[in-house]
Scaffold this motif. Structure first.
Motif, PDB file in Angstrom:
ATOM      1  N   LEU A 107      37.459  48.079  39.678  1.00 26.50           N
ATOM      2  CA  LEU A 107      37.706  46.934  38.636  1.00 26.50           C
ATOM      3  C   LEU A 107      39.242  46.568  38.545  1.00 26.50           C
ATOM      4  O   LEU A 107      39.602  45.535  38.254  1.00 26.50           O
ATOM      5  CB  LEU A 107      36.954  47.791  37.255  1.00 26.50           C
ATOM      6  CG  LEU A 107      35.748  47.485  36.780  1.00 26.50           C
ATOM      7  CD1 LEU A 107      35.333  48.174  35.464  1.00 26.50           C
ATOM      8  CD2 LEU A 107      35.321  46.024  36.894  1.00 26.50           C
ATOM      9  N   GLN A 108      39.993  47.789  38.769  1.00 29.05           N
ATOM     10  CA  GLN A 108      41.549  47.587  38.739  1.00 29.05           C
ATOM     11  C   GLN A 108      41.894  46.489  39.507  1.00 29.05           C
ATOM     12  O   GLN A 108      42.780  45.613  39.525  1.00 29.05           O
ATOM     13  CB  GLN A 108      42.476  48.816  38.756  1.00 29.05           C
ATOM     14  CG  GLN A 108      42.257  49.716  37.450  1.00 29.05           C
ATOM     15  CD  GLN A 108      42.729  51.128  37.910  1.00 29.05           C
ATOM     16  OE1 GLN A 108      43.164  51.540  38.961  1.00 29.05           O
ATOM     17  NE2 GLN A 108      42.808  51.968  36.996  1.00 29.05           N
ATOM     18  N   GLY A 109      41.438  46.720  41.009  1.00 30.97           N
ATOM     19  CA  GLY A 109      41.574  45.621  42.115  1.00 30.97           C
ATOM     20  C   GLY A 109      41.082  44.462  41.795  1.00 30.97           C
ATOM     21  O   GLY A 109      41.558  43.368  41.931  1.00 30.97           O
ATOM     22  N   LEU A 110      39.963  44.365  41.212  1.00 26.14           N
ATOM     23  CA  LEU A 110      39.322  43.029  40.696  1.00 26.14           C
ATOM     24  C   LEU A 110      40.081  42.353  39.576  1.00 26.14           C
ATOM     25  O   LEU A 110      40.459  40.978  39.972  1.00 26.14           O
ATOM     26  CB  LEU A 110      38.048  43.145  40.240  1.00 26.14           C
ATOM     27  CG  LEU A 110      37.232  41.944  39.559  1.00 26.14           C
ATOM     28  CD1 LEU A 110      36.875  40.810  40.738  1.00 26.14           C
ATOM     29  CD2 LEU A 110      35.815  42.312  39.150  1.00 26.14           C
ATOM     30  N   THR A 111      40.511  43.071  38.516  1.00 20.54           N
ATOM     31  CA  THR A 111      41.300  42.371  37.545  1.00 20.54           C
ATOM     32  C   THR A 111      42.807  41.745  38.189  1.00 20.54           C
ATOM     33  O   THR A 111      43.385  40.680  37.981  1.00 20.54           O
ATOM     34  CB  THR A 111      41.620  43.269  36.390  1.00 20.54           C
ATOM     35  OG1 THR A 111      42.102  44.790  37.041  1.00 20.54           O
ATOM     36  CG2 THR A 111      40.402  43.482  35.651  1.00 20.54           C
ATOM     37  N   ALA A 112      43.430  42.760  39.247  1.00 23.43           N
ATOM     38  CA  ALA A 112      44.496  42.279  39.792  1.00 23.43           C
ATOM     39  C   ALA A 112      44.407  41.017  40.594  1.00 23.43           C
ATOM     40  O   ALA A 112      45.246  40.237  40.522  1.00 23.43           O
ATOM     41  CB  ALA A 112      45.264  43.372  40.771  1.00 23.43           C
ATOM     42  N   ARG A 113      43.283  40.760  41.349  1.00 24.78           N
ATOM     43  CA  ARG A 113      43.020  39.811  42.124  1.00 24.78           C
ATOM     44  C   ARG A 113      42.687  38.601  41.270  1.00 24.78           C
ATOM     45  O   ARG A 113      43.204  37.345  41.425  1.00 24.78           O
ATOM     46  CB  ARG A 113      41.868  39.697  42.960  1.00 24.78           C
ATOM     47  CG  ARG A 113      42.295  40.935  44.198  1.00 24.78           C
ATOM     48  CD  ARG A 113      41.157  40.801  45.353  1.00 24.78           C
ATOM     49  NE  ARG A 113      39.865  41.128  44.840  1.00 24.78           N
ATOM     50  CZ  ARG A 113      39.256  42.348  44.583  1.00 24.78           C
ATOM     51  NH1 ARG A 113      40.014  43.515  45.264  1.00 24.78           N
ATOM     52  NH2 ARG A 113      38.144  42.530  44.056  1.00 24.78           N
ATOM     53  N   LEU A 114      41.991  38.723  40.075  1.00 26.61           N
ATOM     54  CA  LEU A 114      41.944  37.595  39.080  1.00 26.61           C
ATOM     55  C   LEU A 114      43.093  37.162  38.462  1.00 26.61           C
ATOM     56  O   LEU A 114      43.613  35.856  38.285  1.00 26.61           O
ATOM     57  CB  LEU A 114      41.097  37.972  37.832  1.00 26.61           C
ATOM     58  CG  LEU A 114      39.377  38.169  38.679  1.00 26.61           C
ATOM     59  CD1 LEU A 114      38.525  38.647  37.484  1.00 26.61           C
ATOM     60  CD2 LEU A 114      38.925  37.077  38.930  1.00 26.61           C
ATOM     61  N   GLN A 115      44.208  38.198  38.139  1.00 27.08           N
ATOM     62  CA  GLN A 115      45.308  37.556  37.641  1.00 27.08           C
ATOM     63  C   GLN A 115      46.262  37.092  38.677  1.00 27.08           C
ATOM     64  O   GLN A 115      46.799  35.964  38.440  1.00 27.08           O
ATOM     65  CB  GLN A 115      46.015  38.981  37.301  1.00 27.08           C
ATOM     66  CG  GLN A 115      45.464  39.385  35.838  1.00 27.08           C
ATOM     67  CD  GLN A 115      46.048  40.816  35.479  1.00 27.08           C
ATOM     68  OE1 GLN A 115      46.811  41.247  35.974  1.00 27.08           O
ATOM     69  NE2 GLN A 115      45.397  41.389  34.329  1.00 27.08           N
TER      70      GLN A 115
END
Length: 488
Positions: free
Chosen positions: A466-474
């Motif tokens: 989830l941390q990687g997903l939120t970083a890519r979305l940002q």
């Protein structure tokens, strides 16, 4: 914190239920089995041990330089004698002689037990059969244990086995502040427990009296020989002999059974209710320990607190995918509208791991936002009517949405849209499904959206993912990322 552990208990309900079945169910089952097959009754008899002046003086001199209580020293000496093999063997002999002489008052006579003359023997009852099989199992287990532990198993004769069993079933306590011993005997039958306790007390009292009698007469004989030889002071030796005779006379009152044992009514073991209550307490502690350990060593997201660590205040709680109620939809739309600081009509949705769940969540989010948009339009129209600017006829109760494909679905208030992969514009609401499966999900589709809702199943996604997903979305320019748990 309480809500966090409450959700953990809900998530680990299978583990908690398994612990309940093992601990509470197992304890209740085993206790009931032992109560049915092999209950243990406890009978107790009390014996007084009033010491003589000589015994008391010797005990006081013996423990003078220590902190040991002289009464405890004297009582412990009697207890060790009472637990000896000699006393147990005499008790077994007396039980075999008296209890086998005839039927006890609590048991029927042989003729009554055998039934009518000439009748066929009745088959063993179920309880007796289970008890016999359980006894055979215990003997087999003991034999296997002895072979594994000592290399061989020695089969004891019935008499020796009875003596050792009696020794194992005896427990002696000293009543604090007194010279009274409480002799307890555990047995599988109440009448035998009472008889064993009484016989044990009687045999020990007789043994102790006989020992004191023998020692006193031997001392008296020695003193009489000294008098006959003319050695020593004649009057002093006579006084010692008289003291020995007086001690023998008082010995019967000093050492005697003051409270014989009676047959107990209820078994002392097992106590089903007590054991079950303690098992429930142990289950609560074991469940808390297991849940805390599982949460500590797990890196998946399972509670709202875990989501809040990743998404901050943009946590939408738990959303059912099938037939969510109006209150849930309204709460979800209000949270999104408040956290985005603007009307969030343009956004995207993804449910990690499943395209189907992503489509369902897209439909739920779209319906929630459209209902919120519709209510806002109705309020605006109502305000314009009150102001006298525009007369507006009553609002419609049905919204029609045309998806990107050729199918057409009608969404009523309180009913979900059917999931779809494309985007639809209705009243300015646009919700795009980004997909959820690994083969269909693409981060390149998230660019240009004001918000993205990430749906996950509790415990299905690791925090690192989830941390990687939120970083890519940002990195794609998405300013508002919401997290929601999926249910149903």
């Amino acid at each position: 914190m309480i809500a966090h552990y409450r959700q953990l208990l809900r998530y680990y309900w299978g583990l908690v239920a398994f612990a309940f079945v093992i601990l509470v169910g197992g304890t209740a089952t085993i206790s009931t089995f032992f109560l049915y097959v092999s209950p243990a009754y406890v009978a107790s008899a009390k014996v007084s041990l009033l010491p003589t002046k000589t015994e008391l003086a010797f005990s006081q001199n013996f423990v003078r330089s220590t902190t040991i209580n002289p009464a405890n020293l004297l009582a412990q000496t009697h207890i060790e004698y009472l637990l000896s093999r000699e006393i147990a063997a005499k008790t077994v002999d007396r039980m075999a002689a008296e209890l086998s002489a005839g039927p006890s008052p609590e048991q029927p006579a042989d003729e009554e037990a055998a039934g009518p003359v000439g009748a066929e023997p009745q088959p063993a009852r179920l309880k007796q059969q289970v008890a016999e099989r359980f006894t055979s199992f215990r003997r087999s287990a003991r034999r296997i244990y002895n072979i594994l532990n000592s290399g061989r198993h020695v089969q004891l004769d019935p008499y020796t086995d009875a003596v050792l069993s009696l020794q194992d079933s005896i427990k002696v306590d000293m009543i604090e502040g007194t010279y009274i011993l409480k002799i307890k005997v555990f047995w599988n039958k109440p009448e035998l427990a009472a008889a064993a306790a009484n016989f044990l007390a009687d045999e020990y009292v007789a043994y102790a009296r006989a020992q004191a009698e023998t020692a006193s007469r031997q001392m008296e004989e020695v003193l009489s020989q000294e008098i006959a030889k003319g050695n020593g002071n004649f009057s002093e030796l006579e006084d010692q002999i008289n003291a020995l005779r007086l001690a023998r006379a008082n010995n019967f009152a000093a050492l005697r059974v003051i409270d014989p044992a009676i047959a107990p009514v209820y078994p002392a073991f097992p106590r089903v209710i007590v054991n079950t209550v303690f098992a429930i307490a142990g289950w609560v502690m074991a469940s808390a320990f297991l849940v805390i350990c599982a949460d500590t060593f797990s890196n998946t997201v399972k509670t709202d607190a875990d989501l809040r660590q990743l998404f901050g205040p943009r946590v939408l709680g738990t959303m059912p995918l099938h037939r969510p109620n109006r209150a849930k939809l309204a709460e979800l739309a209000k949270k999104m509208n408040m956290q985005c600081n603007a009307i969030p009509w343009q956004g995207a949705v993804t449910a990690l791991g499943s395209d189907k769940e992503s489509r369902r969540l897209t439909a739920v989010i779209e319906v929630a936002l459209r209902r919120l948009k519709g209510r806002q339009k109705q309020r605006e129209a109502h305000l314009e009517t009150l102001a006298g600017k525009v007369g507006v006829q009553g609002g419609t109760a049905t919204l029609r949405a045309v998806p990107s494909d050729t199918s057409e679905s009608v969404v009523h208030l309180g009913r979900l849209l059917d999931g779809r992969a494309g985007a639809a514009r209705v009243n300015g609401v646009k919700v795009t499904d980004l997909g959820g499966a690994d083969e269909s999900f693409s981060m390149g589709n998230a660019g240009g959206f004001n918000w993205v809702v990430v749906g996950i199943r509790p415990g299905a996604v690791a925090e690192e993912a989830l941390q990687g997903l939120t970083a890519r979305l940002q990195a794609q320019g998405v300013e508002n990322i919401f997290g929601v748990f999926l249910k149903g």
